[in-house]
Design a protein around this motif. Structure first.
Motif: not given
Length: 241
Positions: A66-82
């Motif tokens: 689900d792309e909406a869930s992916i967008a939510d993940l991006a918002a929740g994760v913030g900066r990351f390395d891997h």
């Protein structure tokens, strides 16, 4: 498996951390000093993984299809390395019996999901950041009843090459497992060992894989800054046999 200290202070997102391979990766990365974000559809399994880590991971319920869930993940994760995704949704069986919805979910987990993960999270990856996805030997050794599996794994192998160019200098790689004794074959019951012994006899490496074999490959892909657009075959040479 001996842990490295090279992930100290790095932030690692593990998608599918409730699976046996994802859990083993999370354990190794945590022991190596990484800060973990565990993502997947089953928070209970993610919490079980989190209880086995040395630190306190962040847990995010997430649906790779689900792309909406992916967008939510991006918002929740913030900066990351891997970011590492072990996600897969099989759609096996004879062509005549394939359900369109199952096929679409299989492609979403292996192809469009990774594509949208790159779309939404590439800009949040740190210096020397990377994405690592899981393909599979079925792409190189297709079998009857496994057409969808072969096609999705093959498409992912080409996707990592395209993404490695598109989102450079963020690196993108894939690990392609062969037959691994991860617990998935326990369903064979008494026939499991006979099956695994047969695989070992055919493989040039004369053994089946372990989850630690896969974790070593992932950690190599993460840690080597000169590896991108590459599929690491961890299959004992099965695609050659």
């Amino acid at each position: 498996m001996t842990a490295s200290t090279e992930l100290s202070g790095q932030r690692l997102v593990v998608i599918g951390a409730g699976s046996s391979t994802g859990r083993r990766l999370a354990q190794a990365a945590s022991a190596a000093g990484a800060d973990l974000v565990l993502a997947g559809p089953d928070t209970r399994k993610l919490e079980q993984t989190g209880q086995q880590l040395t630190g306190q991971p962040e847990i995010i319920r997430f649906d790779i299809t689900d792309e909406a869930s992916i967008a939510d993940l991006a918002a929740g994760v913030g900066r990351f390395d891997h970011l590492v995704s072990t996600a897969a949704v099989p759609a096996n069986g004879p062509l005549a019996d394939l359900d369109p919805a199952d096929v679409q979910r299989a492609f979403a987990a292996k192809v469009t999901g990774p594509l949208f993960l790159a779309k939404h999270l590439a800009g949040q990856a740190g210096e020397d950041g990377s994405f690592t996805f899981f393909s599979g030997v079925a792409a190189w050794r297709p079998a009857s009843g496994g057409t969808v599996m072969a096609t999705t794994n093959g498409a992912l192998a080409f996707l990592v090459q395209a993404l490695a160019v598109e989102i450079a200098p963020v690196r993108v790689n894939a690990v392609s497992p062969g037959i691994v004794d991860s617990g998935a074959w326990d369903r064979l019951g008494d026939g499991k060992q006979v099956f695994l012994d047969g695989v070992a006899q055919r493989n040039p490496a004369r053994r089946v894989g372990t989850t630690d074999d896969l974790v070593r490959a992932v950690l190599f892909a993460i840690g080597n800054p000169y590896v991108t657009g590459t599929v690491l075959h961890v299959d004992g040479g099965a695609r050659l046999a």
